[in-house]
Design a protein around this motif. Sequence first.
Motif, PDB file in Angstrom:
ATOM      1  N   GLY A 241      32.643 -50.607   4.839  1.00 20.98           N
ATOM      2  CA  GLY A 241      33.904 -50.170   5.422  1.00 20.98           C
ATOM      3  C   GLY A 241      33.921 -50.453   6.904  1.00 20.98           C
ATOM      4  O   GLY A 241      33.223 -51.345   7.373  1.00 20.98           O
ATOM      5  N   THR A 242      34.683 -49.680   7.646  1.00 21.04           N
ATOM      6  CA  THR A 242      34.789 -49.892   9.088  1.00 21.04           C
ATOM      7  C   THR A 242      34.242 -48.723   9.894  1.00 21.04           C
ATOM      8  O   THR A 242      34.558 -48.583  11.070  1.00 21.04           O
ATOM      9  CB  THR A 242      36.256 -50.141   9.501  1.00 21.04           C
ATOM     10  OG1 THR A 242      37.028 -49.002   9.116  1.00 21.04           O
ATOM     11  CG2 THR A 242      36.796 -51.407   8.865  1.00 21.04           C
ATOM     12  N   SER A 243      33.437 -47.874   9.256  1.00 14.86           N
ATOM     13  CA  SER A 243      32.909 -46.729   9.994  1.00 14.86           C
ATOM     14  C   SER A 243      31.497 -46.392   9.532  1.00 14.86           C
ATOM     15  O   SER A 243      31.067 -46.795   8.458  1.00 14.86           O
ATOM     16  CB  SER A 243      33.820 -45.514   9.818  1.00 14.86           C
ATOM     17  OG  SER A 243      33.861 -45.123   8.466  1.00 14.86           O
ATOM     18  N   PHE A 244      30.809 -45.649  10.397  1.00  9.60           N
ATOM     19  CA  PHE A 244      29.485 -45.131  10.098  1.00  9.60           C
ATOM     20  C   PHE A 244      29.254 -43.941  11.006  1.00  9.60           C
ATOM     21  O   PHE A 244      30.026 -43.685  11.933  1.00  9.60           O
ATOM     22  CB  PHE A 244      28.395 -46.200  10.310  1.00  9.60           C
ATOM     23  CG  PHE A 244      28.219 -46.625  11.739  1.00  9.60           C
ATOM     24  CD1 PHE A 244      27.284 -46.003  12.551  1.00  9.60           C
ATOM     25  CD2 PHE A 244      28.986 -47.652  12.266  1.00  9.60           C
ATOM     26  CE1 PHE A 244      27.124 -46.398  13.876  1.00  9.60           C
ATOM     27  CE2 PHE A 244      28.831 -48.047  13.582  1.00  9.60           C
ATOM     28  CZ  PHE A 244      27.901 -47.419  14.388  1.00  9.60           C
ATOM     29  N   SER A 245      28.199 -43.184  10.745  1.00 11.06           N
ATOM     30  CA  SER A 245      27.889 -42.052  11.609  1.00 11.06           C
ATOM     31  C   SER A 245      26.383 -41.913  11.775  1.00 11.06           C
ATOM     32  O   SER A 245      25.609 -42.454  10.987  1.00 11.06           O
ATOM     33  CB  SER A 245      28.496 -40.755  11.051  1.00 11.06           C
ATOM     34  OG  SER A 245      27.955 -40.455   9.799  1.00 11.06           O
ATOM     35  N   VAL A 246      26.019 -41.196  12.826  1.00  7.69           N
ATOM     36  CA  VAL A 246      24.620 -40.900  13.107  1.00  7.69           C
ATOM     37  C   VAL A 246      24.524 -39.392  13.290  1.00  7.69           C
ATOM     38  O   VAL A 246      25.171 -38.824  14.169  1.00  7.69           O
ATOM     39  CB  VAL A 246      24.123 -41.629  14.371  1.00  7.69           C
ATOM     40  CG1 VAL A 246      22.682 -41.230  14.675  1.00  7.69           C
ATOM     41  CG2 VAL A 246      24.253 -43.139  14.214  1.00  7.69           C
ATOM     42  N   SER A 247      23.741 -38.757  12.411  1.00  8.06           N
ATOM     43  CA  SER A 247      23.535 -37.314  12.538  1.00  8.06           C
ATOM     44  C   SER A 247      22.192 -37.067  13.211  1.00  8.06           C
ATOM     45  O   SER A 247      21.333 -37.949  13.253  1.00  8.06           O
ATOM     46  CB  SER A 247      23.587 -36.630  11.169  1.00  8.06           C
ATOM     47  OG  SER A 247      22.513 -37.042  10.360  1.00  8.06           O
ATOM     48  N   TYR A 248      22.033 -35.873  13.752  1.00  6.29           N
ATOM     49  CA  TYR A 248      20.786 -35.520  14.426  1.00  6.29           C
ATOM     50  C   TYR A 248      20.666 -34.010  14.521  1.00  6.29           C
ATOM     51  O   TYR A 248      21.638 -33.280  14.333  1.00  6.29           O
ATOM     52  CB  TYR A 248      20.722 -36.141  15.822  1.00  6.29           C
ATOM     53  CG  TYR A 248      21.745 -35.583  16.786  1.00  6.29           C
ATOM     54  CD1 TYR A 248      21.386 -34.579  17.688  1.00  6.29           C
ATOM     55  CD2 TYR A 248      23.046 -36.040  16.795  1.00  6.29           C
ATOM     56  CE1 TYR A 248      22.314 -34.056  18.569  1.00  6.29           C
ATOM     57  CE2 TYR A 248      23.977 -35.522  17.666  1.00  6.29           C
ATOM     58  CZ  TYR A 248      23.611 -34.529  18.556  1.00  6.29           C
ATOM     59  OH  TYR A 248      24.526 -33.999  19.421  1.00  6.29           O
ATOM     60  N   ARG A 249      19.467 -33.563  14.819  1.00 10.33           N
ATOM     61  CA  ARG A 249      19.236 -32.144  15.080  1.00 10.33           C
ATOM     62  C   ARG A 249      19.325 -31.961  16.592  1.00 10.33           C
ATOM     63  O   ARG A 249      18.532 -32.514  17.350  1.00 10.33           O
ATOM     64  CB  ARG A 249      17.867 -31.709  14.559  1.00 10.33           C
ATOM     65  CG  ARG A 249      17.628 -30.219  14.766  1.00 10.33           C
ATOM     66  CD  ARG A 249      16.371 -29.731  14.109  1.00 10.33           C
ATOM     67  NE  ARG A 249      15.216 -30.496  14.573  1.00 10.33           N
ATOM     68  CZ  ARG A 249      14.032 -30.470  14.009  1.00 10.33           C
ATOM     69  NH1 ARG A 249      13.835 -29.757  12.924  1.00 10.33           N
ATOM     70  NH2 ARG A 249      13.034 -31.167  14.496  1.00 10.33           N
ATOM     71  N   ASN A 250      20.297 -31.175  17.020  1.00 11.06           N
ATOM     72  CA  ASN A 250      20.503 -30.931  18.441  1.00 11.06           C
ATOM     73  C   ASN A 250      19.318 -30.151  18.996  1.00 11.06           C
ATOM     74  O   ASN A 250      18.987 -29.075  18.489  1.00 11.06           O
ATOM     75  CB  ASN A 250      21.816 -30.169  18.657  1.00 11.06           C
ATOM     76  CG  ASN A 250      22.130 -29.956  20.105  1.00 11.06           C
ATOM     77  OD1 ASN A 250      21.600 -29.050  20.729  1.00 11.06           O
ATOM     78  ND2 ASN A 250      23.001 -30.786  20.638  1.00 11.06           N
ATOM     79  N   SER A 251      18.680 -30.699  20.031  1.00 14.60           N
ATOM     80  CA  SER A 251      17.461 -30.085  20.561  1.00 14.60           C
ATOM     81  C   SER A 251      17.721 -28.760  21.264  1.00 14.60           C
ATOM     82  O   SER A 251      16.850 -27.895  21.306  1.00 14.60           O
ATOM     83  CB  SER A 251      16.756 -31.045  21.522  1.00 14.60           C
ATOM     84  OG  SER A 251      17.599 -31.356  22.613  1.00 14.60           O
ATOM     85  N   LEU A 252      18.907 -28.548  21.792  1.00 10.21           N
ATOM     86  CA  LEU A 252      19.222 -27.304  22.480  1.00 10.21           C
ATOM     87  C   LEU A 252      19.540 -26.174  21.494  1.00 10.21           C
ATOM     88  O   LEU A 252      19.062 -25.055  21.639  1.00 10.21           O
ATOM     89  CB  LEU A 252      20.402 -27.523  23.433  1.00 10.21           C
ATOM     90  CG  LEU A 252      20.811 -26.366  24.311  1.00 10.21           C
ATOM     91  CD1 LEU A 252      19.663 -25.950  25.226  1.00 10.21           C
ATOM     92  CD2 LEU A 252      22.016 -26.759  25.156  1.00 10.21           C
ATOM     93  N   TYR A 253      20.318 -26.482  20.464  1.00 19.38           N
ATOM     94  CA  TYR A 253      20.750 -25.462  19.519  1.00 19.38           C
ATOM     95  C   TYR A 253      19.936 -25.460  18.218  1.00 19.38           C
ATOM     96  O   TYR A 253      19.976 -24.492  17.468  1.00 19.38           O
ATOM     97  CB  TYR A 253      22.237 -25.642  19.187  1.00 19.38           C
ATOM     98  CG  TYR A 253      23.104 -25.374  20.392  1.00 19.38           C
ATOM     99  CD1 TYR A 253      23.531 -24.086  20.681  1.00 19.38           C
ATOM    100  CD2 TYR A 253      23.477 -26.397  21.249  1.00 19.38           C
ATOM    101  CE1 TYR A 253      24.306 -23.824  21.791  1.00 19.38           C
ATOM    102  CE2 TYR A 253      24.257 -26.145  22.364  1.00 19.38           C
ATOM    103  CZ  TYR A 253      24.663 -24.860  22.629  1.00 19.38           C
ATOM    104  OH  TYR A 253      25.433 -24.604  23.724  1.00 19.38           O
ATOM    105  N   GLY A 254      19.240 -26.560  17.923  1.00 19.58           N
ATOM    106  CA  GLY A 254      18.423 -26.631  16.723  1.00 19.58           C
ATOM    107  C   GLY A 254      19.200 -26.816  15.436  1.00 19.58           C
ATOM    108  O   GLY A 254      18.649 -26.684  14.350  1.00 19.58           O
ATOM    109  N   THR A 255      20.495 -27.115  15.548  1.00 22.36           N
ATOM    110  CA  THR A 255      21.324 -27.315  14.353  1.00 22.36           C
ATOM    111  C   THR A 255      21.807 -28.753  14.291  1.00 22.36           C
ATOM    112  O   THR A 255      21.696 -29.505  15.262  1.00 22.36           O
ATOM    113  CB  THR A 255      22.537 -26.359  14.358  1.00 22.36           C
ATOM    114  OG1 THR A 255      23.321 -26.606  15.531  1.00 22.36           O
ATOM    115  CG2 THR A 255      22.102 -24.909  14.325  1.00 22.36           C
ATOM    116  N   ARG A 256      22.364 -29.133  13.165  1.00 22.33           N
ATOM    117  CA  ARG A 256      22.809 -30.514  12.932  1.00 22.33           C
ATOM    118  C   ARG A 256      24.146 -30.802  13.608  1.00 22.33           C
ATOM    119  O   ARG A 256      25.047 -29.965  13.632  1.00 22.33           O
ATOM    120  CB  ARG A 256      22.956 -30.785  11.438  1.00 22.33           C
ATOM    121  CG  ARG A 256      21.658 -30.709  10.709  1.00 22.33           C
ATOM    122  CD  ARG A 256      21.030 -32.058  10.703  1.00 22.33           C
ATOM    123  NE  ARG A 256      19.701 -31.951  10.118  1.00 22.33           N
ATOM    124  CZ  ARG A 256      18.741 -32.795  10.403  1.00 22.33           C
ATOM    125  NH1 ARG A 256      18.946 -33.781  11.235  1.00 22.33           N
ATOM    126  NH2 ARG A 256      17.562 -32.672   9.855  1.00 22.33           N
TER     127      ARG A 256
END
Length: 167
Positions: A49-64
């Motif tokens: 398609g024409t999109s993608f995403s990058v998820s991560y664990r936020n180092s400050l809050y510890g959540t996705r």
Amino acid sequence: MRTPAAVVVPLACLGILGGLGFVNSSGQPDVFISITNDDGELASVPLAGTSFSVSYRNSLYGTRAEERYTLAPDGTFVLDQIAADQLAVLEEYYAVPGAPSAAGDADRREWVVEPDPARPAVFEELSIAATDLGQRTLHVQGAPPLELWSLVEDDNPFVELHLEETP
């Protein structure tokens, strides 16, 4: 991984954004997101398609959290949405001017918001810190999530995302 050789080209040179589509005559994707670093290509994922995403664990809050990109007609990646499991990540960490809203039922995250229009985030390639702590993961429709941090060594935890077209 795939076996055919690929050529890195600017997206604007690819027919995909000129209306030809992302699949060849046999119905297979002919554009891939290539993940590279100083060691060369580490992996590639077909872009259907024409999109993608990058998820991560936020180092400050510890959540996705997740940054969602769309391919622009000029061949760039444009950050068009930010999503998170914790509202504070969007309101405080990203400090976006708009109000976040609840994500849809099928969304991976709980909250979504548009990025700050005064500071557009547009890239020709994405350079990403792929650390064990951040657990950055590439999400492309039709492909399993790709854990970017598992592709690199701890002493050089960076990757770049590029688009490639098979010859």
